[in-house]
Motif scaffolding. Structure first.
Motif, mmCIF file in Angstrom:
data_model
loop_
_atom_site.group_PDB
_atom_site.id
_atom_site.type_symbol
_atom_site.label_atom_id
_atom_site.label_comp_id
_atom_site.label_asym_id
_atom_site.label_seq_id
_atom_site.Cartn_x
_atom_site.Cartn_y
_atom_site.Cartn_z
ATOM 1 N N ALA A 116 0.842 -1.211 0.000
ATOM 2 C CA ALA A 116 0.000 0.000 0.000
ATOM 3 C C ALA A 116 0.874 1.258 0.000
ATOM 4 O O ALA A 116 0.539 2.251 -0.654
ATOM 5 C CB ALA A 116 -0.917 -0.012 1.218
ATOM 6 N N ILE A 117 1.989 1.205 0.704
ATOM 7 C CA ILE A 117 2.887 2.373 0.763
ATOM 8 C C ILE A 117 3.484 2.638 -0.630
ATOM 9 O O ILE A 117 3.616 3.795 -1.055
ATOM 10 C CB ILE A 117 3.974 2.156 1.846
ATOM 11 C CG1 ILE A 117 3.324 2.289 3.235
ATOM 12 C CG2 ILE A 117 5.138 3.131 1.691
ATOM 13 C CD1 ILE A 117 4.227 1.926 4.404
ATOM 14 N N ARG A 118 3.782 1.572 -1.355
ATOM 15 C CA ARG A 118 4.317 1.765 -2.717
ATOM 16 C C ARG A 118 3.233 2.336 -3.634
ATOM 17 O O ARG A 118 3.485 3.250 -4.420
ATOM 18 C CB ARG A 118 4.861 0.432 -3.275
ATOM 19 C CG ARG A 118 6.131 -0.050 -2.569
ATOM 20 C CD ARG A 118 6.812 -1.157 -3.342
ATOM 21 N NE ARG A 118 6.073 -2.403 -3.347
ATOM 22 C CZ ARG A 118 6.120 -3.324 -2.381
ATOM 23 N NH1 ARG A 118 6.896 -3.137 -1.331
ATOM 24 N NH2 ARG A 118 5.424 -4.437 -2.468
ATOM 25 N N THR A 176 0.874 9.604 -5.145
ATOM 26 C CA THR A 176 1.195 10.924 -4.592
ATOM 27 C C THR A 176 2.329 11.619 -5.351
ATOM 28 O O THR A 176 2.435 12.838 -5.299
ATOM 29 C CB THR A 176 1.542 10.777 -3.087
ATOM 30 O OG1 THR A 176 0.580 9.926 -2.482
ATOM 31 C CG2 THR A 176 1.516 12.103 -2.360
ATOM 32 N N VAL A 177 3.139 10.837 -6.051
ATOM 33 C CA VAL A 177 4.275 11.434 -6.754
ATOM 34 C C VAL A 177 3.800 12.422 -7.844
ATOM 35 O O VAL A 177 4.528 13.330 -8.228
ATOM 36 C CB VAL A 177 5.214 10.317 -7.320
ATOM 37 C CG1 VAL A 177 4.657 9.710 -8.604
ATOM 38 C CG2 VAL A 177 6.626 10.839 -7.526
ATOM 39 N N LYS A 178 2.556 12.270 -8.234
ATOM 40 C CA LYS A 178 2.012 13.158 -9.287
ATOM 41 C C LYS A 178 1.585 14.507 -8.707
ATOM 42 O O LYS A 178 1.382 15.468 -9.442
ATOM 43 C CB LYS A 178 0.776 12.508 -9.931
ATOM 44 C CG LYS A 178 1.079 11.227 -10.660
ATOM 45 C CD LYS A 178 -0.226 10.583 -11.121
ATOM 46 C CE LYS A 178 -0.033 9.097 -11.324
ATOM 47 N NZ LYS A 178 -1.163 8.311 -10.849
ATOM 48 N N VAL A 179 1.444 14.580 -7.386
ATOM 49 C CA VAL A 179 0.959 15.818 -6.743
ATOM 50 C C VAL A 179 2.124 16.802 -6.618
ATOM 51 O O VAL A 179 3.196 16.434 -6.130
ATOM 52 C CB VAL A 179 0.374 15.512 -5.340
ATOM 53 C CG1 VAL A 179 -0.126 16.779 -4.658
ATOM 54 C CG2 VAL A 179 -0.714 14.462 -5.431
ATOM 55 N N HIS A 180 1.911 18.057 -7.023
ATOM 56 C CA HIS A 180 2.943 19.086 -6.879
ATOM 57 C C HIS A 180 2.977 19.535 -5.414
ATOM 58 O O HIS A 180 1.963 19.939 -4.868
ATOM 59 C CB HIS A 180 2.628 20.259 -7.809
ATOM 60 C CG HIS A 180 3.629 21.384 -7.686
ATOM 61 N ND1 HIS A 180 4.961 21.225 -8.025
ATOM 62 C CD2 HIS A 180 3.491 22.659 -7.244
ATOM 63 C CE1 HIS A 180 5.597 22.350 -7.784
ATOM 64 N NE2 HIS A 180 4.726 23.247 -7.317
ATOM 65 N N GLU A 181 4.114 19.459 -4.775
ATOM 66 C CA GLU A 181 4.289 19.805 -3.362
ATOM 67 C C GLU A 181 3.191 19.232 -2.459
ATOM 68 O O GLU A 181 2.337 19.978 -1.939
ATOM 69 C CB GLU A 181 4.386 21.323 -3.200
ATOM 70 C CG GLU A 181 5.604 21.856 -3.923
ATOM 71 C CD GLU A 181 6.093 23.185 -3.363
ATOM 72 O OE1 GLU A 181 5.442 23.743 -2.473
ATOM 73 O OE2 GLU A 181 7.136 23.638 -3.848
#
Ligand SMILES: Nc1ncnc2c1ncn2[C@@H]1O[C@H](COP(=O)(O)OP(=O)(O)OP(=O)(O)O)[C@@H](O)[C@H]1O
Length: 330
Positions: free
Chosen positions: A301-303, A309-314
């Protein structure tokens, strides 16, 4: 004269100079003087220690108390916890008996851990190592985890050599043999028998220098001990590790996820609980791996959360910490 106030005594004190510090003391004002009556009450009792770790902190060192803290944080495992505390208490009393030159019975600490996968056997074995090191039973307290393939060789003499090498590595610590029953798999002619013989000899010759823990499924371990009648007396401590129920597994998942500084959203918790109920009741699922199943699922789940979330800016702290239902992939 400034004598000590005895209980039941009336004493006059200057109100500006003294304020009653004893909560059991009552005061009455009289002009510029305050009369302090110390009521006959027993002094407040020191708080009784509530946990194993608190008890250990009072009677032994902080290092040992920290290990008991670690043990206490584990969910369930009452039998293992009780046994560890018994061992501690016995060792502690032996230290005291020694001071008074009383007789001390030599104890054998080799153990058998019986239970299904993921029920905490290896985790507790590591803690046994730490407790024994803190108590001076073992010099290092490390854990060497092995299985049949590590001990058993392919030709005559090979097994004894492999087994002796591993025992040497375990000196001062714990030799943890997982699925130990598999050593008896091939009967009398199998090299597994040679490993058992070599091990029992080392346990006799170097009995105070390492602790051997045999671990495996309950039924298989019981059969293994039955067909090797010399073994049960060499392993006087036997502990059952029971399967966790769904509530335990949810508490374990909270422990694992909080340790990693994540949280589960309400919807994620519901999804996880339903999945655990489903797998625990699945008649076709053998070898359910208890807490390891939960750990693996949360690590997945963490992966998945990272990829989302990597797509979210800041991303915010909340976004960085929250595992959502969609992150749990079954
Ligand atoms: N009671 C518990 N509380 C918190 N975490 C636990 C508990 N029991 C097990 N775990 C976690 O679950 C994982 C698996 O536990 P562990 O390896 O000790 O199980 P095991 O019984 O030795 O399994 P196996 O027999 O398959 O080797 C570990 O990451 C451990 O931290």
């Amino acid at each position: 004269m400034c004598g000590a106030i005895r209980r039941g005594q009336v004493k006059q004190v200057k109100s500006q100079q003294y304020a009653p510090s004893n909560p059991a003391a009552k005061t009455t004002e009289s002009s510029s003087h305050r009369i302090q009556v110390v009521i006959n009450q027993p002094p407040p009792k020191a708080k009784e220690p509530q946990t194993m770790a608190e008890n250990v902190r009072i009677t032994a060192n902080a290092g040992l108390a920290n290990v008991f803290d670690e043990l206490e944080r584990l969910i369930g495992l009452q039998e293992a916890k009780r046994t560890m505390y018994e061992i501690y208490a016995l060792l502690r009393m032996n230290q005291e008996r020694e001071k008074h030159k009383l007789r001390i019975e030599k104890q054998v600490y080799h153990m058998v851990f019986k239970g299904n996968p993921g029920t905490g056997k290896t985790t507790v074995a590591r803690i046994v190592g730490k407790i024994c090191k803190e108590m001076g039973i073992l010099s290092k307290g490390h854990l060497i985890e092995v299985e049949r393939a590590d001990l058993v060789g392919e030709f005559i003499g090979h097994t004894a050599q492999k087994t002796r090498d591993l025992i040497k590595k375990a000196m001062g610590g714990i030799l943890f043999i997982d699925e130990a029953y598999s050593l008896a798999r091939g009967g009398e002619k199998d090299f597994g028998k040679e490993a058992i013989d070599c091990l029992t000899k080392a346990m006799e010759d170097q009995k105070t220098e390492f602790i051997c823990i045999l671990a495996g499924y309950t039924d298989e371990m019981e059969e293994f001990l039955q067909i090797n009648p010399g073994l049960p007396s060499r392993f006087p401590i036997q502990i059952h590790f029971h399967d966790y129920n769904v509530d335990d597994l949810m508490r374990i998942s909270d422990l694992i996820i909080n340790e990693k500084e994540y949280t589960l959203s309400e919807a994620a918790r519901d999804k996880l609980r339903h999945q655990l109920i489903r797998v625990k009741n699945d008649p076709f699922l053998f070898n359910f791996s208890n807490a390891r199943y939960v750990r693996n699922m949360l690590e997945q789940a963490i992966r998945t959360h990272a990829v989302r979330t990597v797509k979210v800016h800041e991303p915010t702290v909340e976004q960085l910490m929250t595992i959502k239902a969609e992150d749990l992939v079954f």
